[in-house]
Enzyme design. Structure first.
Site: not given
Ligand SMILES: CC(=O)N[C@H]1[C@@H](OP(=O)(O)O)O[C@H](CO)[C@@H](O)[C@@H]1O
Ligand SMILES: [Mg+2]
Length: 556
Positions: A64, A500
């Site tokens: 991604s 995550g």
């Molecule tokens: C604050 C933020 O933008 N977090 C993102 C990011 O997750 P985190 O768990 O915050 O690392 O990556 C995910 C996968 O792409 C997305 O779903 C999510 O919205």
């Molecule tokens: Mg993506």
């Protein structure tokens, strides 16, 4: 299962000693050179999942918005949705099994999940444009083949296109044709139908500048743009011919740095948007006449779409329920606007589209968007049937028109997952039909100033949260400290959660001014550093707010 063959093949995709990975928010992600064994094993797992569900399963090779050197893999379940949580656990066990344990773990999963091993298996595979993706998708194919699974390799696809293919194949083509041509045709037909009215009324052709993050979105949009060129002309930037994937461009960069990407020429008041590296997120933005940058994010996309949908829904007079799903990162102003002005119910879930998607399925029409631009609109089967029936039967012109409009909206949204191309076409159609400029759209409400920061700690799992991640229950004292800090500012809100996808803790703060949002975020970071085992340099006050984003290396 021919376990000897599995052992032999697996030796060619050996797991590096001591490496453990977690099936996270969006599958496995790490440096590409560490993923050979994970890919092979996800090929194995996809075969088991396919046998168990008696359906086609998807495997997407992508990381991604993460840097070009990274890669990742995720499995797509039968209706194009994310892998079921119980299988995420199987995925983690399988990926982390030492070589000699692999056959046993495989048999174990087969037993636990009651997989009928005599069932046929079919797996479809897609990949993004990373240099490592082709070889890694070959590892997936090796895994599928050694367990006797059949497969179709779609090669280069955006992530949402692979979700679409899986959904089509498991609904016997009812959702659409499981080819890239089928995807282009389904979406562009809906777009052209939907916008006919707007363009008849003399609005003429519209143009949009698209930053493709130097990724797969560029290739696919270039192929697709001829299909809808009468209605919309897209100009591609960061199309991968020169720049590096996601480097200083793309939706994630624009959202987190709150500034335009490099490599795009923006004139004042021109409508621009950015995709991320696998084209499942979209963010809009523009420069006003004074040269000030304005971000129009996922929250505003949800607001635009919800307000657009309310009208035809009222018109057809059927009481279909409409709900909006957000996460804690949604700007407070957006929630207020949706609830108080639009009068639509808003729900908050944990971060990660699988949570939002799941909640959105509870409504006839569920609108879900993360602030970072990942989202879509889901129509329940019942709502879809009702709308299609009304579009056919209704006599009265206005009502029939409204039902027809909704029918095209259903076809234009990717019902499997958030999709930058599909969302872009929906947004462009709405702006055209409503005669709105990007500034007018932006003016629906004013965002509260906000800041996101990252804090490095020894073990981010010492933080646990509740209430859709808005309250920290551990470590002791952290939530109390945050509460005290929040009290110091007006219109303020702050929360922290372990990421995550990266080895960091995320801090979010909003307040009445940018300065206050920055100080609150800084103070909360300090509390995290002190109470949750911070490592490395202590958080510094934001001389340049971007320093926080730039200094911390991504782990992913
Ligand atoms: C604050 C933020 O933008 N977090 C993102 C990011 O997750 P985190 O768990 O915050 O690392 O990556 C995910 C996968 O792409 C997305 O779903 C999510 O919205
Ligand atoms: Mg993506």
């Amino acid at each position: 299962m021919d376990l000897d063959a599995v052992t032999k093949q697996s030796a060619l995709h050996a797991k590096p000693d001591g490496l453990t990975l977690q099936y996270g928010t969006a599958g496995f992600r790490t440096k590409a050179e560490h993923l050979d064994h994970v890919m092979f094993r996800m090929g194995l797992l996809a075969v088991l999942r396919s046998k168990q569900t008696k359906s086609t399963i998807g495997v997407m090779v992508t990381a991604s918005h993460n840097p070009e050197e990274d890669n990742g893999v995720k499995l797509v379940d039968p209706l194009g949705e994310m892998l079921a949580p119980s299988w995420e656990e199987h995925a983690t066990c399988l990926a982390n099994a030492e070589e000699q344990d692999l056959p046993r773990v495989l048999v174990d999963i087969g037993e636990k999940a009651a997989v009928n091993l005599h069932q046929d298996a079919f797996v479809v595979i897609g990949r993004d444009t990373r240099p490592s993706s082709e070889k890694l998708s070959q590892c997936v194919i090796d895994g599928v083949t050694v367990l006797g699974g059949q497969f179709h390799d779609y090669g280069l696809l955006t992530t949402p296109q692979l979700h679409y293919m899986v959904y089509c194949r498991n609904t016997s083509g009812q959702y659409g044709k499981a080819t890239i041509e089928g995807y282009y045709q389904k979406l562009s037909t809906a777009f052209v139908e939907l916008t006919k009215q707007a363009f008849c009324s003399g609005d003429g052709q519209r143009t949009l500048k698209v930053d493709c993050a130097n990724g797969i979105g560029a290739l696919k949009l270039r192929e697709m743009k001829h299909y809808f060129s009468q209605g919309l002309s897209v100009q591609l930037f960061n199309d991968g011919t020169k720049g590096k994937l996601n480097h200083l461009c793309g939706a994630d960069f624009v959202k987190s740095h709150q500034k335009p990407p490099q490599g795009i020429e923006m004139k004042s008041n021109e409508r621009c948007c950015s995709f991320d590296g696998d084209a499942d997120r979209i963010i809009y933005y523009y420069h006003d006449a004074d040269g000030q940058f304005h971000l129009v994010d996922g929250d505003k996309i949800a607001a635009l779409i919800s307000s657009f949908l309310k009208e035809p829904l009222l018109e057809i007079g059927d009481s279909l329920s409409l709900g909006v799903v957000q996460t804690a990162y949604a700007n407070g102003s957006s929630t207020r606007y949706l609830e108080e002005v639009m009068k639509v119910p808003v729900y908050c879930t944990k971060t990660g589209v699988k949570h939002l998607h799941h909640k959105a399925q509870e409504f006839d029409i569920g609108v879900y968007f993360e602030a970072n631009g990942h989202g879509t609109v889901l129509f329940s089967k019942a709502a879809e049937m009702k709308i299609k029936q009304l579009a056919k039967e209704l006599e009265e012109d206005k009502k029939r028109k409204a039902a027809k409009m909704l029918e095209n909206v259903i076809d234009l949204f990717n019902q499997a997952t958030g999709d930058a191309i599909s969302d872009m076409l929906v947004i462009e159609a709405i702006l055209a039909l409503k005669g709105l400029t990007v500034q007018q759209w932006d003016a629906l409400y004013t965002d509260l100033p906000n800041r996101q920061l990252k804090v490095k700690v020894a073990d981010r799992q010492v933080i646990s949260t509740t209430d859709a991640e808005r309250q920290a229950v551990k470590p002791p004292g952290l939530q109390e400290a945050i509460n005290e800090l929040v009290k110091k500012y007006r219109l303020s809100r702050a929360f922290v959660r372990p990421s995550g996808t990266e080895d960091i803790v995320r801090v979010y703060a909003e307040a009445d001014s940018q300065e206050n949002a920055d100080s609150l975020a800084y103070e909360v970071s300090l509390a995290v550093f002190q109470l949750a085992g911070g490592i490395g340099e202590r958080p510094q006050p934001a001389e340049s707010p971007e320093q926080f984003l730039d200094d911390l290396p991504l782990f992913t």
